[in-house]
Write a protein that holds these residues in place. Structure first.
Motif, PDB file in Angstrom:
ATOM      1  N   ARG A   1       8.227  -2.270  -9.636  1.00 60.31           N
ATOM      2  CA  ARG A   1       8.435  -2.722  -8.669  1.00 60.31           C
ATOM      3  C   ARG A   1       6.955  -3.188  -7.585  1.00 60.31           C
ATOM      4  NH1 ARG A   1      13.802  -0.837  -5.724  1.00 60.31           N
ATOM      5  NH2 ARG A   1      15.271  -1.817  -7.077  1.00 60.31           N
ATOM      6  N   SER A   2       6.651  -2.687  -6.936  1.00 56.21           N
ATOM      7  CA  SER A   2       5.524  -2.198  -6.333  1.00 56.21           C
ATOM      8  C   SER A   2       4.096  -1.958  -6.963  1.00 56.21           C
ATOM      9  CB  SER A   2       5.863  -1.772  -4.679  1.00 56.21           C
ATOM     10  OG  SER A   2       5.798  -0.419  -4.487  1.00 56.21           O
TER      11      SER A   2
ATOM     12  N   HIS B   1     -18.072  -2.123  -6.945  1.00 53.26           N
ATOM     13  CA  HIS B   1     -17.067  -2.847  -7.217  1.00 53.26           C
ATOM     14  C   HIS B   1     -15.907  -3.430  -6.311  1.00 53.26           C
ATOM     15  CE1 HIS B   1     -15.337   0.240  -8.973  1.00 53.26           C
ATOM     16  NE2 HIS B   1     -13.332  -0.662  -8.848  1.00 53.26           N
ATOM     17  N   PRO B   2     -15.445  -4.539  -5.962  1.00 52.80           N
ATOM     18  CA  PRO B   2     -14.947  -4.740  -5.203  1.00 52.80           C
ATOM     19  C   PRO B   2     -13.500  -4.721  -5.331  1.00 52.80           C
ATOM     20  CG  PRO B   2     -16.108  -7.015  -6.039  1.00 52.80           C
ATOM     21  CD  PRO B   2     -16.306  -6.189  -6.521  1.00 52.80           C
ATOM     22  N   HIS B   3     -13.029  -4.544  -4.254  1.00 53.85           N
ATOM     23  CA  HIS B   3     -10.765  -4.600  -4.113  1.00 53.85           C
ATOM     24  C   HIS B   3     -10.219  -5.072  -2.610  1.00 53.85           C
ATOM     25  CE1 HIS B   3     -10.149  -2.974  -7.898  1.00 53.85           C
ATOM     26  NE2 HIS B   3     -10.468  -1.762  -7.629  1.00 53.85           N
ATOM     27  N   ARG B   4      -9.526  -5.756  -2.828  1.00 53.75           N
ATOM     28  CA  ARG B   4      -8.712  -6.070  -1.713  1.00 53.75           C
ATOM     29  C   ARG B   4      -6.741  -6.410  -1.966  1.00 53.75           C
ATOM     30  NH1 ARG B   4     -10.839 -10.851   0.703  1.00 53.75           N
ATOM     31  NH2 ARG B   4      -8.748 -10.873   1.546  1.00 53.75           N
ATOM     32  N   ASP B   5      -6.695  -6.366  -1.147  1.00 58.13           N
ATOM     33  CA  ASP B   5      -5.271  -6.472  -1.262  1.00 58.13           C
ATOM     34  C   ASP B   5      -3.810  -5.049  -1.308  1.00 58.13           C
ATOM     35  OD1 ASP B   5      -5.127  -8.100   0.909  1.00 58.13           O
ATOM     36  OD2 ASP B   5      -5.205  -9.600  -0.801  1.00 58.13           O
ATOM     37  N   MET B   6      -5.346  -4.373  -1.781  1.00 56.54           N
ATOM     38  CA  MET B   6      -4.509  -2.565  -3.208  1.00 56.54           C
ATOM     39  C   MET B   6      -4.511  -1.521  -2.337  1.00 56.54           C
ATOM     40  SD  MET B   6      -2.337  -3.361  -5.962  1.00 56.54           S
ATOM     41  CE  MET B   6      -2.646  -4.965  -6.847  1.00 56.54           C
TER      42      MET B   6
ATOM     43  N   GLN C   1      -5.679   7.031 -12.527  1.00 57.39           N
ATOM     44  CA  GLN C   1      -6.030   5.832 -11.520  1.00 57.39           C
ATOM     45  C   GLN C   1      -4.473   4.847 -10.912  1.00 57.39           C
ATOM     46  OE1 GLN C   1      -8.729   1.971 -11.310  1.00 57.39           O
ATOM     47  NE2 GLN C   1      -9.092   2.921 -12.562  1.00 57.39           N
ATOM     48  N   ILE C   2      -4.271   4.554  -9.722  1.00 57.76           N
ATOM     49  CA  ILE C   2      -2.858   4.200  -9.379  1.00 57.76           C
ATOM     50  C   ILE C   2      -3.407   2.835  -8.173  1.00 57.76           C
ATOM     51  CG2 ILE C   2      -0.326   4.468  -8.619  1.00 57.76           C
ATOM     52  CD1 ILE C   2      -1.044   7.293 -10.250  1.00 57.76           C
ATOM     53  N   TRP C   3      -2.267   1.487  -8.873  1.00 59.01           N
ATOM     54  CA  TRP C   3      -2.983   0.969  -7.783  1.00 59.01           C
ATOM     55  C   TRP C   3      -1.218   0.851  -7.692  1.00 59.01           C
ATOM     56  CZ3 TRP C   3      -6.104  -3.541 -10.117  1.00 59.01           C
ATOM     57  CH2 TRP C   3      -7.492  -2.798 -10.415  1.00 59.01           C
ATOM     58  N   ILE C   4      -0.805   0.166  -6.129  1.00 59.47           N
ATOM     59  CA  ILE C   4       0.060  -0.248  -5.928  1.00 59.47           C
ATOM     60  C   ILE C   4       0.409  -0.949  -4.386  1.00 59.47           C
ATOM     61  CG2 ILE C   4       2.205   0.383  -4.437  1.00 59.47           C
ATOM     62  CD1 ILE C   4       2.393   3.605  -5.144  1.00 59.47           C
ATOM     63  N   GLN C   5       1.001  -2.149  -5.005  1.00 60.29           N
ATOM     64  CA  GLN C   5       0.918  -3.478  -3.972  1.00 60.29           C
ATOM     65  C   GLN C   5       0.852  -3.229  -2.571  1.00 60.29           C
ATOM     66  OE1 GLN C   5       3.045  -7.022  -5.634  1.00 60.29           O
ATOM     67  NE2 GLN C   5       2.451  -8.412  -4.315  1.00 60.29           N
ATOM     68  N   PRO C   6       0.694  -3.908  -1.732  1.00 65.00           N
ATOM     69  CA  PRO C   6       0.901  -3.024   0.170  1.00 65.00           C
ATOM     70  C   PRO C   6       1.718  -4.043   0.580  1.00 65.00           C
ATOM     71  CG  PRO C   6      -1.168  -4.731  -0.314  1.00 65.00           C
ATOM     72  CD  PRO C   6      -0.646  -3.973  -1.815  1.00 65.00           C
ATOM     73  N   GLN C   7       3.153  -4.164   1.519  1.00 60.30           N
ATOM     74  CA  GLN C   7       3.721  -4.613   2.766  1.00 60.30           C
ATOM     75  C   GLN C   7       3.300  -6.032   3.032  1.00 60.30           C
ATOM     76  OE1 GLN C   7       5.851  -2.041   4.437  1.00 60.30           O
ATOM     77  NE2 GLN C   7       7.138  -1.872   3.293  1.00 60.30           N
ATOM     78  N   ALA C   8       1.702  -5.685   2.662  1.00 60.59           N
ATOM     79  CA  ALA C   8       1.345  -6.676   3.669  1.00 60.59           C
ATOM     80  C   ALA C   8      -0.324  -7.362   2.762  1.00 60.59           C
ATOM     81  CB  ALA C   8       0.957  -6.963   5.340  1.00 60.59           C
ATOM     82  N   ARG C   9      -0.487  -7.758   3.431  1.00 63.74           N
ATOM     83  CA  ARG C   9      -1.912  -8.650   3.290  1.00 63.74           C
ATOM     84  C   ARG C   9      -3.126  -8.447   3.722  1.00 63.74           C
ATOM     85  NH1 ARG C   9      -2.662 -11.361  -1.815  1.00 63.74           N
ATOM     86  NH2 ARG C   9      -4.302 -12.560  -1.519  1.00 63.74           N
TER      87      ARG C   9
ATOM     88  N   THR D   1      -0.998   8.083   3.895  1.00 65.36           N
ATOM     89  CA  THR D   1       0.122   7.344   4.420  1.00 65.36           C
ATOM     90  C   THR D   1      -0.864   6.452   3.216  1.00 65.36           C
ATOM     91  OG1 THR D   1      -0.585   8.210   6.687  1.00 65.36           O
ATOM     92  CG2 THR D   1       0.579   6.079   5.792  1.00 65.36           C
ATOM     93  N   ILE D   2       0.809   5.582   2.699  1.00 62.77           N
ATOM     94  CA  ILE D   2       0.539   4.270   2.352  1.00 62.77           C
ATOM     95  C   ILE D   2       0.633   2.997   2.905  1.00 62.77           C
ATOM     96  CG2 ILE D   2       2.456   4.628   0.615  1.00 62.77           C
ATOM     97  CD1 ILE D   2       0.893   3.916  -1.448  1.00 62.77           C
ATOM     98  N   HIS D   3       0.438   1.824   2.989  1.00 61.08           N
ATOM     99  CA  HIS D   3       1.223   0.696   3.316  1.00 61.08           C
ATOM    100  C   HIS D   3       2.363   0.486   2.468  1.00 61.08           C
ATOM    101  CE1 HIS D   3      -2.809   1.192   5.177  1.00 61.08           C
ATOM    102  NE2 HIS D   3      -2.194   0.703   6.419  1.00 61.08           N
ATOM    103  N   GLN D   4       3.561   1.443   1.981  1.00 60.49           N
ATOM    104  CA  GLN D   4       3.902   0.222   1.058  1.00 60.49           C
ATOM    105  C   GLN D   4       5.361   1.255   1.177  1.00 60.49           C
ATOM    106  OE1 GLN D   4       6.615  -1.483   0.022  1.00 60.49           O
ATOM    107  NE2 GLN D   4       4.441  -2.707  -1.315  1.00 60.49           N
ATOM    108  N   ASP D   5       6.984   0.969   0.840  1.00 61.84           N
ATOM    109  CA  ASP D   5       7.437   1.820   0.540  1.00 61.84           C
ATOM    110  C   ASP D   5       7.506   2.558  -0.585  1.00 61.84           C
ATOM    111  OD1 ASP D   5       9.605   3.191   1.369  1.00 61.84           O
ATOM    112  OD2 ASP D   5      11.246   1.389   0.894  1.00 61.84           O
TER     113      ASP D   5
END
Length: 241
Positions: A46-47, A65-70, A124-132, A166-170
């Motif tokens: 899923r996400s 280092h950089p990150h975005r949209d995660m 270390q955990i990554w979850i894809q957000p609902q919006a970019r 708070t996370i930006h994902q369900d």
């Protein structure tokens, strides 16, 4: 013995099937495809995109280092994890604590083990957000001593309820801790999926036995009964929309 009316379809991900990378300063096991490790059967759930079990050597770490949209969070298991980012945050996290960074439209950060003698051990955990292109943010979750004996504690949620980060994902993320031979149920609602990642101890879920580093997932509605098999256990449970 508890009877189950319908057998839920579950999938096991064994610890020894994970990807592994040893860079000297970093010893990491990858539950999902990550960096040079690729497994088309495990690109995420899923996400949920990344679960890395990382051990960082004394005075070692990830340079800036950089990150975005995660949505990126770390759950500290042993030692100390020092975090710095371009938002101005500089923190040291201890075992049982969680840091959550929403990379949004772009952020720079570093993670470092400040100890000259102890290994830093964390997930270390990554979850894809609902919006970019969200506004980057940073938050933490620290355990409440009054809830230390609770078997299932909410640590991350989309609405920050029960003092969770708070996370930006369900996505609801629970810390599960069970004493010897204790158990707890988790209801999987229709349309949702659950990923259970065992950190320590041995557990049985609906008749299937898990060892440290193992995971169990399901997208069937029903009840998961998690039982500690004679040892203290600790895990993270992801309930994902």
């Amino acid at each position: 013995m508890k009877q189950y009316r319908l057998a839920m379809k579950t999938k096991l991900r064994r610890s020894n099937e994970r990807g592994h990378a040893d860079h000297g300063w970093l010893n990491s096991h990858h539950t999902f495809s990550f960096a040079d490790y690729y497994d088309p059967s495990y690109m995420g759930f899923r996400s949920l995109r990344v679960i890395n079990q990382d051990r960082v050597a004394p005075n070692g770490g990830f340079p800036t280092h950089p990150h975005r949209d995660m949505e990126i969070f770390s759950y500290v298991l042993e030692g100390t994890l020092a975090h710095k980012d371009s938002l101005g945050n500089g923190r040291e996290l201890k075992p049982g604590q969680v840091q959550l960074m929403s990379a949004g439209k772009g952020v720079l950060h570093s993670e470092f083990n400040p100890s000259p003698t102890e290994t830093a051990h964390f997930l270390q955990i990554w979850i894809q957000p609902q919006a970019r292109a969200l506004v980057p943010s940073y938050t933490e979750w620290h355990p409440d001593p009054a809830k230390e004996k609770e078997t299932k504690v909410l640590v991350i949620s989309p609405d920050g309820r029960d003092d969770s980060a708070t996370i930006h994902q369900d996505a609801d993320v629970y810390r599960v801790r069970l004493g010897s031979s204790a158990s707890v149920d988790h209801e999987v609602k229709a349309g949702r999926g659950v990923w259970f990642q065992l950190i320590k101890g041995q557990a049985t879920i609906n008749g299937q036995t898990l060892q440290p580093g193992d995971a169990l997932s399901t997208e069937d509605a029903g009840t998961l009964t998690i039982t500690s098999d004679g040892t203290d256990t600790e895990a993270l449970l992801f309930d994902l929309g």
